[in-house]
Motif scaffolding. Structure first.
Motif, PDB file in Angstrom:
ATOM      1  N   LEU A   1       1.974   6.903  -6.783  1.00 16.19           N
ATOM      2  CA  LEU A   1       0.958   7.883  -7.167  1.00 16.19           C
ATOM      3  C   LEU A   1       1.411   9.309  -6.855  1.00 16.19           C
ATOM      4  CD1 LEU A   1      -2.320   6.051  -6.018  1.00 16.19           C
ATOM      5  CD2 LEU A   1      -1.489   6.378  -8.358  1.00 16.19           C
ATOM      6  N   PHE A   2       2.066   9.482  -5.682  1.00 14.67           N
ATOM      7  CA  PHE A   2       2.554  10.810  -5.303  1.00 14.67           C
ATOM      8  C   PHE A   2       3.622  11.302  -6.280  1.00 14.67           C
ATOM      9  CE2 PHE A   2       5.742  13.360  -3.009  1.00 14.67           C
ATOM     10  CZ  PHE A   2       4.950  14.431  -2.627  1.00 14.67           C
ATOM     11  N   CYS A   3       4.551  10.397  -6.635  1.00 16.16           N
ATOM     12  CA  CYS A   3       5.603  10.769  -7.582  1.00 16.16           C
ATOM     13  C   CYS A   3       5.015  11.106  -8.949  1.00 16.16           C
ATOM     14  CB  CYS A   3       6.623   9.639  -7.699  1.00 16.16           C
ATOM     15  SG  CYS A   3       7.610   9.379  -6.209  1.00 16.16           S
TER      16      CYS A   3
ATOM     17  N   PHE B   1       1.991  12.295  -9.524  1.00 14.67           N
ATOM     18  CA  PHE B   1       1.322  13.592  -9.404  1.00 14.67           C
ATOM     19  C   PHE B   1       2.326  14.741  -9.455  1.00 14.67           C
ATOM     20  CE2 PHE B   1      -0.110  17.071  -6.658  1.00 14.67           C
ATOM     21  CZ  PHE B   1      -1.279  17.445  -7.312  1.00 14.67           C
ATOM     22  N   CYS B   2       3.460  14.588  -8.733  1.00 12.37           N
ATOM     23  CA  CYS B   2       4.492  15.629  -8.733  1.00 12.37           C
ATOM     24  C   CYS B   2       5.079  15.833 -10.133  1.00 12.37           C
ATOM     25  CB  CYS B   2       5.594  15.269  -7.724  1.00 12.37           C
ATOM     26  SG  CYS B   2       5.067  15.329  -6.003  1.00 12.37           S
ATOM     27  N   LEU B   3       5.313  14.710 -10.845  1.00 10.95           N
ATOM     28  CA  LEU B   3       5.882  14.797 -12.186  1.00 10.95           C
ATOM     29  C   LEU B   3       4.908  15.492 -13.139  1.00 10.95           C
ATOM     30  CD1 LEU B   3       8.118  14.071 -14.176  1.00 10.95           C
ATOM     31  CD2 LEU B   3       6.982  11.850 -14.513  1.00 10.95           C
ATOM     32  N   CYS B   4       3.623  15.164 -13.011  1.00  7.00           N
ATOM     33  CA  CYS B   4       2.628  15.808 -13.877  1.00  7.00           C
ATOM     34  C   CYS B   4       2.525  17.308 -13.580  1.00  7.00           C
ATOM     35  CB  CYS B   4       1.271  15.127 -13.670  1.00  7.00           C
ATOM     36  SG  CYS B   4       1.197  13.433 -14.329  1.00  7.00           S
ATOM     37  N   SER B   5       2.620  17.672 -12.298  1.00  8.86           N
ATOM     38  CA  SER B   5       2.557  19.083 -11.926  1.00  8.86           C
ATOM     39  C   SER B   5       3.749  19.838 -12.461  1.00  8.86           C
ATOM     40  CB  SER B   5       2.486  19.203 -10.403  1.00  8.86           C
ATOM     41  OG  SER B   5       1.318  18.596  -9.898  1.00  8.86           O
ATOM     42  N   TYR B   6       4.924  19.220 -12.402  1.00  9.66           N
ATOM     43  CA  TYR B   6       6.161  19.847 -12.883  1.00  9.66           C
ATOM     44  C   TYR B   6       6.099  20.077 -14.393  1.00  9.66           C
ATOM     45  CZ  TYR B   6      11.099  20.445 -14.005  1.00  9.66           C
ATOM     46  OH  TYR B   6      12.277  20.923 -14.497  1.00  9.66           O
ATOM     47  N   LEU B   7       5.522  19.106 -15.099  1.00  5.39           N
ATOM     48  CA  LEU B   7       5.443  19.206 -16.558  1.00  5.39           C
ATOM     49  C   LEU B   7       4.235  20.026 -16.999  1.00  5.39           C
ATOM     50  CD1 LEU B   7       6.360  15.521 -17.537  1.00  5.39           C
ATOM     51  CD2 LEU B   7       7.842  17.547 -17.599  1.00  5.39           C
ATOM     52  N   GLY B   8       3.396  20.416 -16.053  1.00  2.00           N
ATOM     53  CA  GLY B   8       2.231  21.210 -16.390  1.00  2.00           C
ATOM     54  C   GLY B   8       1.137  20.429 -17.073  1.00  2.00           C
TER      55      GLY B   8
ATOM     56  N   ILE C   1       0.827  -1.203   0.000  1.00  2.28           N
ATOM     57  CA  ILE C   1       0.000   0.000   0.000  1.00  2.28           C
ATOM     58  C   ILE C   1       0.862   1.255   0.000  1.00  2.28           C
ATOM     59  CG2 ILE C   1      -1.689   1.322   1.331  1.00  2.28           C
ATOM     60  CD1 ILE C   1      -2.877  -1.347   2.252  1.00  2.28           C
ATOM     61  N   LEU C   2       1.906   1.248   0.842  1.00  6.15           N
ATOM     62  CA  LEU C   2       2.804   2.403   0.892  1.00  6.15           C
ATOM     63  C   LEU C   2       3.500   2.622  -0.450  1.00  6.15           C
ATOM     64  CD1 LEU C   2       4.454   2.096   4.435  1.00  6.15           C
ATOM     65  CD2 LEU C   2       2.747   3.757   3.669  1.00  6.15           C
ATOM     66  N   LEU C   3       3.886   1.535  -1.106  1.00  3.79           N
ATOM     67  CA  LEU C   3       4.538   1.655  -2.414  1.00  3.79           C
ATOM     68  C   LEU C   3       3.591   2.251  -3.451  1.00  3.79           C
ATOM     69  CD1 LEU C   3       6.560  -1.701  -2.602  1.00  3.79           C
ATOM     70  CD2 LEU C   3       7.479   0.612  -2.364  1.00  3.79           C
ATOM     71  N   ILE C   4       2.326   1.828  -3.418  1.00  5.41           N
ATOM     72  CA  ILE C   4       1.342   2.369  -4.368  1.00  5.41           C
ATOM     73  C   ILE C   4       1.140   3.865  -4.128  1.00  5.41           C
ATOM     74  CG2 ILE C   4      -1.098   2.282  -5.041  1.00  5.41           C
ATOM     75  CD1 ILE C   4      -1.002  -0.735  -4.455  1.00  5.41           C
ATOM     76  N   ILE C   5       1.010   4.256  -2.846  1.00  4.47           N
ATOM     77  CA  ILE C   5       0.829   5.680  -2.517  1.00  4.47           C
ATOM     78  C   ILE C   5       2.040   6.493  -2.972  1.00  4.47           C
ATOM     79  CG2 ILE C   5       0.601   7.311  -0.608  1.00  4.47           C
ATOM     80  CD1 ILE C   5      -1.000   5.170   0.873  1.00  4.47           C
ATOM     81  N   PHE C   6       3.236   5.921  -2.750  1.00  4.23           N
ATOM     82  CA  PHE C   6       4.458   6.626  -3.146  1.00  4.23           C
ATOM     83  C   PHE C   6       4.525   6.814  -4.658  1.00  4.23           C
ATOM     84  CE2 PHE C   6       8.955   6.470  -4.439  1.00  4.23           C
ATOM     85  CZ  PHE C   6       9.414   7.621  -3.804  1.00  4.23           C
TER      86      PHE C   6
END
Length: 419
Positions: free
Chosen positions: A407-409, A411-418, A400-405
């Motif tokens: 997904l978080f990464c 989301f961050c990558l998508c935000s960085y790339l706009g 579960i922790l790996l899946i959350i991690f």
């Protein structure tokens, strides 16, 4: 690489243990004793029921049967037409017992208790599956009945006729029609079963027998003795051995076989393997033992594994997947993959003395947490279980922790790339 150690004390009895057998899918029988001397140490059998509480295996004592002055050094349990028979070596004779299965009130079973490894007394449960040798194993689920056993002596026959007669080994064919015995006089005797009438003698060894085993199809019988030979016989009639094998050590040192066992070949009916353990003839110092895999039809040696010390016990799981080995000096237990003899579990110092017996736990008693479970006994009076976890198992919370991690990464990558 061996997987992590996972073992635990199941029970400790008040007499040395020499032999271990599976009675049903959930019940095991241990036997031994202190002999005929007036030491106050009992001789006999003790039966335990195995269960799993979600964390570990638990053993609860079901019954005890004492054999008077006769120590039980070897025994074999077999189901014949839904009847359980127990053949036990007692001095020069083989004593046959009939084991009756009965359901009793839970109140009758509460007279005893099992003292667990942590010192807490665990009362017997008041609910149990009605498991026996055949259909009763999953038939009755009651809240006031428990399975118990009644051991009744039947016939007794002399199986060894040497100057100092002693039955050293007994085994019964898978179909329950033949029994083979061996002792100090070096002769293999084949009997009808359960009538125990002598059919023929097999003469090929010059010294006392150490082990016997029937092949999965019951067409072959292997015997080993202190003369250094492993002889493979045809079980249909008295004849010369089909094969005569001697230990083939990698370093040229003379070795003697200690135990022999056949094993099924996975998913290939009609084929089987043969396994042996061997120790060096010279007993000075801490000598290395051998685990060997043979092709029993041609007698070809397939594989040899060198172990750090001498060996004392051998067990092959019914499905042919795993081999268990017990050691002489450190009381350790190892589990190997059968076809490759790759060690996958090592339990150092499982016992305080040499391992006298090994037995695999039935698949129905396992949980999803374990790929295999092996029982061991010793003259230190202890019954111990060793479980083999599945390789590469990841706990649910880690997943579960790996899946959350991830997904978080993402989301961050998508935000960085706009995006």
């Amino acid at each position: 690489m061996s997987r992590n150690r996972c073992d635990g004390l199941l029970a400790k009895v008040d007499f040395p243990l020499y032999t271990l057998q599976t009675l049903t899918n959930r019940h095991v029988l241990v036997a031994g004793g202190g002999g005929a001397s007036n030491t106050g140490v009992a001789n006999g059998f003790e039966i335990f029921e195995l269960s799993h509480n979600g964390t570990r295996f638990v053993a609860e004592e079901v019954m005890r049967y004492e054999t008077g002055p006769n120590v039980v050094m070897t025994c074999f349990v077999q189901n014949v037409q839904n009847k359980i028979y127990l053949a036990a070596g007692q001095e020069s004779h083989c004593q046959l017992y009939k084991v009756n299965v009965k359901m009793v009130d839970a109140a009758e079973m509460r007279r005893g208790s099992f003292r667990a490894e942590n010192g807490l007394v665990r009362r017997r449960r008041t609910i149990s599956e009605n498991d026996n040798i055949s259909k009763m194993e999953s038939h009755n689920h009651t809240t006031d009945k428990r399975m118990s056993f009644e051991i009744r002596p039947c016939d007794s026959v002399q199986t060894d006729f040497g100057n100092d007669p002693l039955q050293r080994v007994v085994t019964i064919s898978h179909d329950g029609k033949l029994m083979a015995t061996g002792g100090f006089d070096g002769k293999v005797r084949v009997w009808s079963f359960p009538k125990m009438q002598l059919l023929f003698e097999l003469q090929g060894h010059t010294k006392e027998l150490d082990d016997l085993d029937f092949s999965p199809c019951d067409s072959r019988l292997v015997s080993i003795a202190k003369d250094g030979q492993a002889l493979v016989w045809d079980t249909k009639a008295k004849a010369a051995p089909l094969l005569s094998l001697t230990c083939q050590p990698p370093n040229g040192t003379k070795y003697l076989f200690r135990r022999c066992k056949f094993g099924d070949v996975e998913d290939r009916k009609g084929e089987y393997r043969m396994f042996t353990i061997a120790n060096p003839l010279a007993r000075s110092g801490k000598q290395k033992g051998l685990v060997q895999l043979w092709e029993p039809v041609s007698g070809q040696l397939r594989k040899t594994v060198v172990v750090a010390e001498s060996l004392s016990a051998l067990a092959v799981r019914d499905d042919g997947r795993f081999v268990g080995v017990g050691t002489m000096f450190s009381g350790s237990v190892d589990i190997y993959i059968a076809f490759s003899l790759q060690r996958v579990l090592h339990v150092g110092g499982a016992h305080g003395m040499f391992v006298t017996g090994l037995q695999w736990v039935g698949a129905s008693a396992l949980t999803a947490r374990s790929e295999a479970a092996l029982l061991s006994i010793s003259v230190d009076n202890r019954l111990v279980v060793h479980t083999l976890p599945y390789p590469g198992t990841v706990p649910v919370w880690v997943a579960i922790l790996l899946i959350i991690f991830v997904l978080f990464c993402t989301f961050c990558l998508c935000s960085y790339l706009g995006i």
